[in-house]
Each structure stands twice: as structure tokens, then as C-alpha cells.
Design a protein around this motif. Sequence first.
Motif, mmCIF file in Angstrom:
data_model
loop_
_atom_site.group_PDB
_atom_site.id
_atom_site.type_symbol
_atom_site.label_atom_id
_atom_site.label_comp_id
_atom_site.label_asym_id
_atom_site.label_seq_id
_atom_site.Cartn_x
_atom_site.Cartn_y
_atom_site.Cartn_z
ATOM 1 N N GLY A 240 37.644 26.251 52.318
ATOM 2 C CA GLY A 240 36.787 27.402 52.582
ATOM 3 C C GLY A 240 37.338 28.717 52.055
ATOM 4 O O GLY A 240 37.034 29.786 52.588
ATOM 5 N N ALA A 241 38.169 28.640 51.021
ATOM 6 C CA ALA A 241 38.745 29.846 50.419
ATOM 7 C C ALA A 241 37.887 30.292 49.237
ATOM 8 O O ALA A 241 36.995 29.578 48.788
ATOM 9 C CB ALA A 241 40.185 29.577 49.969
ATOM 10 N N GLN A 242 38.180 31.489 48.731
ATOM 11 C CA GLN A 242 37.486 32.000 47.545
ATOM 12 C C GLN A 242 38.300 31.645 46.306
ATOM 13 O O GLN A 242 39.532 31.619 46.351
ATOM 14 C CB GLN A 242 37.360 33.521 47.637
ATOM 15 N N VAL A 243 37.646 31.377 45.196
ATOM 16 C CA VAL A 243 38.333 31.188 43.923
ATOM 17 C C VAL A 243 37.757 32.170 42.917
ATOM 18 O O VAL A 243 36.538 32.331 42.822
ATOM 19 C CB VAL A 243 38.236 29.730 43.421
ATOM 20 N N LEU A 244 38.639 32.849 42.199
ATOM 21 C CA LEU A 244 38.226 33.902 41.272
ATOM 22 C C LEU A 244 38.792 33.606 39.892
ATOM 23 O O LEU A 244 40.009 33.675 39.683
ATOM 24 C CB LEU A 244 38.739 35.259 41.754
ATOM 25 N N PRO A 245 37.943 33.247 38.923
ATOM 26 C CA PRO A 245 38.438 33.069 37.554
ATOM 27 C C PRO A 245 38.752 34.424 36.941
ATOM 28 O O PRO A 245 37.932 35.345 36.971
ATOM 29 C CB PRO A 245 37.270 32.377 36.846
ATOM 30 N N ILE A 246 39.946 34.555 36.384
ATOM 31 C CA ILE A 246 40.368 35.844 35.852
ATOM 32 C C ILE A 246 41.397 35.605 34.751
ATOM 33 O O ILE A 246 42.103 34.595 34.769
ATOM 34 C CB ILE A 246 40.960 36.729 36.981
ATOM 35 N N SER A 247 41.467 36.494 33.796
ATOM 36 C CA SER A 247 42.475 36.408 32.745
ATOM 37 C C SER A 247 43.341 37.653 32.804
ATOM 38 O O SER A 247 42.874 38.756 32.505
ATOM 39 C CB SER A 247 41.820 36.297 31.362
ATOM 40 N N ALA A 248 44.588 37.483 33.223
ATOM 41 C CA ALA A 248 45.487 38.628 33.339
ATOM 42 C C ALA A 248 45.658 39.318 31.992
ATOM 43 O O ALA A 248 45.691 40.548 31.907
ATOM 44 C CB ALA A 248 46.845 38.172 33.879
ATOM 45 N N ARG A 249 45.743 38.527 30.920
ATOM 46 C CA ARG A 249 45.917 39.114 29.588
ATOM 47 C C ARG A 249 44.686 39.921 29.179
ATOM 48 O O ARG A 249 44.799 41.029 28.638
ATOM 49 C CB ARG A 249 46.180 37.996 28.576
ATOM 50 N N THR A 250 43.510 39.373 29.466
ATOM 51 C CA THR A 250 42.272 40.096 29.143
ATOM 52 C C THR A 250 42.163 41.370 29.969
ATOM 53 O O THR A 250 41.752 42.422 29.456
ATOM 54 C CB THR A 250 41.047 39.199 29.401
ATOM 55 N N GLU A 251 42.527 41.295 31.253
ATOM 56 C CA GLU A 251 42.482 42.485 32.108
ATOM 57 C C GLU A 251 43.434 43.557 31.594
ATOM 58 O O GLU A 251 43.139 44.755 31.678
ATOM 59 C CB GLU A 251 42.838 42.116 33.551
ATOM 60 N N ALA A 252 44.591 43.129 31.047
ATOM 61 C CA ALA A 252 45.545 44.088 30.486
ATOM 62 C C ALA A 252 44.940 44.792 29.276
ATOM 63 O O ALA A 252 45.119 46.006 29.084
ATOM 64 C CB ALA A 252 46.835 43.368 30.108
ATOM 65 N N GLU A 253 44.217 44.047 28.450
ATOM 66 C CA GLU A 253 43.552 44.644 27.292
ATOM 67 C C GLU A 253 42.459 45.617 27.734
ATOM 68 O O GLU A 253 42.310 46.705 27.167
ATOM 69 C CB GLU A 253 42.969 43.550 26.402
ATOM 70 N N LEU A 254 41.696 45.230 28.754
ATOM 71 C CA LEU A 254 40.630 46.093 29.260
ATOM 72 C C LEU A 254 41.188 47.402 29.809
ATOM 73 O O LEU A 254 40.607 48.473 29.621
ATOM 74 C CB LEU A 254 39.853 45.367 30.369
ATOM 75 N N ALA A 255 42.325 47.304 30.508
ATOM 76 C CA ALA A 255 42.910 48.487 31.139
ATOM 77 C C ALA A 255 43.320 49.538 30.116
ATOM 78 O O ALA A 255 43.369 50.736 30.425
ATOM 79 C CB ALA A 255 44.117 48.079 31.986
ATOM 80 N N ALA A 256 43.597 49.103 28.887
ATOM 81 C CA ALA A 256 44.046 50.033 27.846
ATOM 82 C C ALA A 256 42.889 50.645 27.066
ATOM 83 O O ALA A 256 43.106 51.497 26.208
ATOM 84 C CB ALA A 256 44.992 49.303 26.890
ATOM 85 N N MET A 257 41.647 50.224 27.365
ATOM 86 C CA MET A 257 40.487 50.674 26.593
ATOM 87 C C MET A 257 39.778 51.860 27.241
ATOM 88 O O MET A 257 39.889 52.099 28.437
ATOM 89 C CB MET A 257 39.474 49.524 26.456
ATOM 90 N N GLU A 258 39.032 52.576 26.430
ATOM 91 C CA GLU A 258 38.128 53.602 26.931
ATOM 92 C C GLU A 258 36.941 52.901 27.611
ATOM 93 O O GLU A 258 36.592 51.776 27.238
ATOM 94 C CB GLU A 258 37.621 54.481 25.789
ATOM 95 N N PRO A 259 36.306 53.552 28.601
ATOM 96 C CA PRO A 259 35.226 52.907 29.360
ATOM 97 C C PRO A 259 34.130 52.288 28.504
ATOM 98 O O PRO A 259 33.692 51.166 28.762
ATOM 99 C CB PRO A 259 34.684 54.058 30.221
#
Length: 373
Positions: A240-259
Motif C-alpha cells: 500500500g505504498a506509493q511508487v514514483l518513477p523518476i530520473s535523478a539525472r534528468t531532474e539534474a538537467e531540468l534544474a539547470a534550465m530556464e523555465p
Amino acid sequence: MQCPYRCNIMKLGIVGLPNVGKSTLFNAITNAGAEAANYPFCTIEPNVGMVTVPDARLDFLADMYHPKKKTHAVIEFVDIAGLVKGASKGEGLGNKFLDNIRATDAIVHVVRCFDDENVIHVEGSTDPKRDVETIDLELIMSDMELVGRRIEKAEKAGKSGDKKARHEAELFHALKDHLDEGKSARTFECSEDDAAFLKTCDLLTTKPIIYAANLDEGGITDLDGNAYYQVLKGIAEAEGAQVLPISARTEAELAAMEPEDRQMFLEDLGLEQSGLDRMIQCSYTLLGLISFLTCGEDECRAWTIRNGTKAPQAAGKIHSDFERGFIRAEIVAFEDLKNCGSMAAAREKGLIRSEGKEYVMKDGDVTLFRFNV
């Protein structure tokens, strides 16, 4: 003197084995700059980062009122050092890691779901089931130690005829047997009162959990074809837990981008939201949280409360005087206010309600509290 302002912040602990992408993910979602290195234990002290909770409703109100200040709800993320086998007995960073988890509201368990020969896995291979069991076993063993102490304390108090203590001893004995089977306290069946009591006992395995499946770019766009993700999804569903698909590497790339570039990148990947936005939504759902809004020329603000909170207690989130001297709450549903275009128009149409002490707050309530002390 206790501060009258109630600034309760949701705290999520990011945990996992060494080198599964915890710190990379933490850096990406908080921009806090925690060191991320390709070796175990690069995170020695828990890194803490605060992130705002995106809320288009708050943005709309700020455009309506042009306030001096706009204040989003916030979440605190704590990046906790990697865990290894034997941590409950002092291996690796041992009990230091476990103590840091106790201070969080929920656990984000990062599990590696990709192969990469250039990134060392502490166990030598990718195996979500094994990795989850390793973490779970250490948390369970730590809980067993705590439960053992509670049994001794309750039995000692029960010898004097204390019925409450005797019941606690029986409860903890049953929980110990459950933990002995390798099961978490989250899956222990008992009465509502006993379950509420156990949540006050600092047990690690009662904490709600989100499994963050750390995928590579290919995996995040093909979940059905990723066997590792499917294994982790099955584990989450079983408990009964939540599962969240995520890519740490992709999130790192997103964080460096303009909105604007960030949105284009997400669209290219076929994703509607960033991993951070989806993690926040998972967290709110997991913990049963909602937001109400206050607005005016000085400030527009989102306040986080538990679903089921009554109006006086919601008022107390702002200031203890608001709860102590609560008279009523003047409330309009956000969608009604948005459709009307102004508070005056909403009032003319009779959409602003006067609610008393028994009113249960709803997500998106735009609220003005009346009080007298």
C-alpha cells in the motif's frame, strides 16, 4: 515562551543504499548543492533543502491582489547518508542514519532501477527487491530494539496493576512477533486506538513511504518495458505504498534550465510534470494533506493542513490567537472566486459562506478568519 505562530513544515527523508542516486536527486530538487560523488558515504551529515510547493491557485490570487508578498507552502527534504547491511548494529554510519530518519514525516526510498557499469553499486548489481529488503531489514531490526525496551518498561509498570501498561505490553509483544517475521509495523493489524498510539512511538517502519524508482532517460519514457520498475511497483502495491518513477539525472538537467526550456524538455520526453512536482503530489496524498489560501494586499499565502481539519484548528496554523478567539471563517471556494473574477463579485452572488467551529476545511478554500481575544 512558545512562539504563537504555527509553521509546521512537512519533512521528507530521502534514503537508500549508497550510490543509488539519492544525493543527485536531492541536489536536483532542492538546488542545495549537496556533494554527489561516485563512492559510498559522500553524504555524512544530513543535507537539508527547502522547496516551495507549486500552486497555480496561489499564483492566480497574487495576480488578482498584487500583494507585497506571496508565500508558498514549503517542504523540507533531508538527504540522509547511504545505508548498508548491519547499520542497525553500527555498520557504515549505523544508528546515526537511523536517528535522522526518526525526525521525518515520511520516507522517500530511492531505489536504483537502471544498469550502468560506470556507477558502482554497493552490492555489485541492480536488484530492486534485494535493495528494498536490505533497507527494510535494518529499519525493522532497529524497531525491534525499541519495541524490546518498550516491553520491558510496560511489563515493569504492569506489575503494579496498571491496566494500561499491561495492554501496552501485550500490544508490543504482538508487534515484536510481527517484526520477527520480517514485516514492517505499517502492515501490523490492530485497533484504531492502538494504531494511533504506535504512531507516537518513533517506530521507523510506521512511517509512510514513497518508493522513488530512479531510472535512466530510456527507462523513464518506457515504464512498461523496465523490468526493474515493474518489480518495485509490485512491492509498493503489496504494502500500500506509493511508487514514483523518476530520473535523478534528468531532474539534474531540468534544474539547470530556464523555465521555458524546462517545459520544452519535459514535452520532448513525453512528461507533463517534473519529478519534483510529482513527488510533492505523492507526498500530499500519502500524508493526507490539503491547502487552504489566504489573500489580501499585504500577502497571499498557501497553508498546509491535514485533510479533516476543522476551521478553528486551521486558523491556529496562522496564529494561536486565531484559534483561541475563533468566531467564524468567511470562505469561498477557489474555483468560484476564479470564475467570478473578484471577491466583491463572489459576495454579490452569495458564494462567500460564513462557517463555524465544526466546519471541515476543504482543499482550495480561500479563507478569512474572524476572531476576538
